[in-house]
Design an enzyme around this catalytic site. Sequence first.
Site, PDB file in Angstrom:
ATOM      1  N   TRP A   1      -5.173   9.735   9.612  1.00  0.00           N
ATOM      2  CA  TRP A   1      -5.476   9.014   8.381  1.00  0.00           C
ATOM      3  C   TRP A   1      -6.970   8.727   8.291  1.00  0.00           C
ATOM      4  CZ3 TRP A   1      -1.298   4.579   7.782  1.00  0.00           C
ATOM      5  CH2 TRP A   1      -0.063   5.159   7.441  1.00  0.00           C
TER       6      TRP A   1
ATOM      7  N   THR B   1       1.095  -7.607 -13.549  1.00  0.00           N
ATOM      8  CA  THR B   1       0.110  -6.919 -12.724  1.00  0.00           C
ATOM      9  C   THR B   1      -0.540  -5.825 -13.546  1.00  0.00           C
ATOM     10  OG1 THR B   1       1.750  -5.356 -11.930  1.00  0.00           O
ATOM     11  CG2 THR B   1       1.353  -7.295 -10.589  1.00  0.00           C
TER      12      THR B   1
END
Lengths: 537, 537
Positions: free
Chosen positions: A440, A181
């Site tokens: 959020w 990754t």
Amino acid sequence: MQGTMMHYSLTLSHSLERAGKFFPNAEIVSRRPDHTLHRYSYADLYRRARALAEALQGAGLKRGDRVATLMWNHHAHLEAYFGIPIAGGVLHTLNLRLAPSEIAYIANHAQDRFLIVDDVLLPLYARIKDLVHFERVIVVGWSGRTTASGLEDYEEFLNTASGSFRYPDLDENEAACMCYTSGTTGVPKGVVYTHRSVMLHSFLLTTVDNFGICNADTVLPIVSMFHVNGWGLSYAATLVGSKQVLPGPHLKAESLLDLCEKETVTVAAGVPTVWHSILECLDQNPGSWNLPPMRVLVGGAAPSLALVQRLRRHGWSLEQGWGLTESSPQATTSQIKAHMKNWTEEEKCEIKAQAGIPVPFVERRVMNADGEVPWDGETMGEVQLRGPWVAASYYNLPAENDKWTPDGWFRTSDVGTINDEGYLRIVDRTKDLIKSGGEWISSVDLENALLAHPKIREAAVIAVAHPKWQERPVAVIVANEGARLSAQALRDFLSPKFAKWQLPDAFVFVEELPHTSTGKLLKAELRRRFQDWKWEG
Amino acid sequence: MQGTMMHYSLTLSHSLERAGKFFPNAEIVSRRPDHTLHRYSYADLYRRARALAEALQGAGLKRGDRVATLMWNHHAHLEAYFGIPIAGGVLHTLNLRLAPSEIAYIANHAQDRFLIVDDVLLPLYARIKDLVHFERVIVVGWSGRTTASGLEDYEEFLNTASGSFRYPDLDENEAACMCYTSGTTGVPKGVVYTHRSVMLHSFLLTTVDNFGICNADTVLPIVSMFHVNGWGLSYAATLVGSKQVLPGPHLKAESLLDLCEKETVTVAAGVPTVWHSILECLDQNPGSWNLPPMRVLVGGAAPSLALVQRLRRHGWSLEQGWGLTESSPQATTSQIKAHMKNWTEEEKCEIKAQAGIPVPFVERRVMNADGEVPWDGETMGEVQLRGPWVAASYYNLPAENDKWTPDGWFRTSDVGTINDEGYLRIVDRTKDLIKSGGEWISSVDLENALLAHPKIREAAVIAVAHPKWQERPVAVIVANEGARLSAQALRDFLSPKFAKWQLPDAFVFVEELPHTSTGKLLKAELRRRFQDWKWEG
């Protein structure tokens, strides 16, 4: 009770055999470093990939040995895609955009025995060679120069094969290839794909509702072949014998548009950044290309609604895939459901801009502290995955096992919502969410809204520490060339779409934004740059 | 070296979950015995198939137990398609067109524990009940009559479920369903499909080059659901959430055309006989139906070139699949390759009339005494198959193991040739080839040529013993209603296309031909009728 079906392993040799035997004349076109085109057919790929496999075995390759590649997208890389796994080896595509020390770390961690490298990348190889332990280094000679000592010529290496390659009897759960990754933080993590996972994922990409790669297609993977196997496109294209067009090292919009026009590309795949520059190039050079109708595959990062709409205006259909290195990558697709056929174009674009519904065989859930989130399009949670092409662990990295839940789901670290039709919208990476006064805020929502502004080329919204609210959003903007923008104008532009407390407190104008090697915004770097930010007043 | 991918079993529960959760409102329409339509959605299928699974477990179903169905194509049969396998049972679809004694033999050989049967088929059940040993017989009540003693009502059976079904943890190699071949000779032979083979085959049918069943489709399986799982169409349609239209017991052309028009069918699948009668009906009633563009899937027997051409003239695209009960069934498809795009319509029809190239994951070879035959379009040999959805044996029938070669290929008993593009043409069944004076004559070639005659409705060519030539061909002809034909006219009609020695020595005109329960010509019966044939002169 067991069935009476054959135990038949799904392996890459099947794809190569099928393409070589039934589509021998279908073309594979590669852009060379000198801009000329190399053309050959699946019959050539078939012969040469098998020669590579035989040569590797002759060089001492044993079952499961890793062979690294450091290459652009071209036919020799495709030969490695098949030649290494069919020999029983493991293709390990090194990401040439990483820092040399990181490339070396990854090659050492994977214990790569051999390397195949483009001659045009030898300067990069020179920077890692003292850090790595390749037993043999095989060079694909594009410029025809003599190979230096310690290096072998790829064509000569192929010539060591007698043409009598025989497939080893591989089990479908054996390793076929691996990718690390390109994570923006932490140590690189390796994912080892099996023959089975690659073949099932290839099969997926040939289904109508999931990109529908078919024999009649001409496929242009702009996404690098060292990035999650180029999203699996070359493997899928080979399975069905599609013509392939590989852009080599030339990823500028003009070069890509030339390929689309001259090779009559029907499917092209790349990250949003690539599509933005292609659209910009088209706008700046109206009428310069006579382009075929294309299916545009977007992945790697969420396309903004504005990008979706611009692509539609060019007559291209957009198909979005969402996933990760750990999911091969395709996990969800933003397919339009049958009953949405008569929705307005705007509504359809909104569907297309979502990550979408899970593809066949992949299970997805979004979890918060209360369990699975309701399908209300609002409640956020972490996206988790399960399926036959989803990783169950990282290679030799037990410290990272907390990336899987106790009941066996992969934790993607992406935060999303699911609407009442089951479409996932990626709201943010876990670490990119902005926590403001107990609420959020999605940086991705703000970025997408900003990208709809005609004078904005790129936008990033990051959390910056705040004495009162814990964190507050700051927007970092790249304007189009010559365009002038003010913070107040942008605040007014965003106001109709967001609550006041969600709006960025500051707008900063810069020349360019930092990116990862695969074109994603490098928010960790941006956050670092803004760590000493002083709020006014 | 093993990969790091999840060990994730491919099972039918995944399809049901996907359809129920992501396509809950997509429709499933069934024609009832009284001609009215029953409509419900995947949400209903999801709920009721799980209820069936729970009820079966409550009734004592154990892993691997066989549950038989004796039903037409409708939603309750679809519930059995999923409810039985997800409970860990094995769906065994009984072919209601077989002789009662044969049905009983098959149910006993498979050791079926339970039976689900349509009430309209209870008269058939009455003819087998004393020969079989079902522990429970559950009746789907279409007419609402009270269930007789010893029988249970299907709805009441479903009501025994509490709605708390939990999937057993199935391995993908466990049995999911089984079918017996409707072979024209020999003892019936059972094939047991696994969850894996069914799911991979479903996946195949959703790929662009192999029928391309997708969410936007409306699929009408005219082929019976008791015939090789209805060629897998219902399983594929459920995987992607397509609308399904199930014709119940009403297979007359008018009823089917009504469904095509009113439900806007996009894909319909049946044997050539069905398509012949549909075309005949359309010709006799011009303008009676306003039909949508359709993809016509033909299987079960090779379509003649004439049929392909007639379908094209109606604006329908034809896709042919070739395979057998032992191959799930899809083994080859007559897809047009990319480079044939600009071929003439006639050339394309000729491709479409062939069995085609192997689908992904299936391997095919054609063998004669010298090994694999060359790709010359002429050399005949037996077609042999290998692949993940090809049988490795019959259920409990070791005497038939010679149907597999020592190196593990299934011997199909079909004889074919392969042309230079790799397309298989089925020339005959092994036993239907005519051996004349040391040469082989294909009965199928003669039949297809005869079917191109405008006055011929059906034609069979069989081998009849001959004192001089060993065998010689005799053509048995069914003329269109009212049409007159002479042997000499037909001989003249065939002459341009065949060598003189290949022409039938006799033409016999009959009212109708014998067929198997699935619409194939029953040549064994024809040969029996002609065993005492006396050659003239």
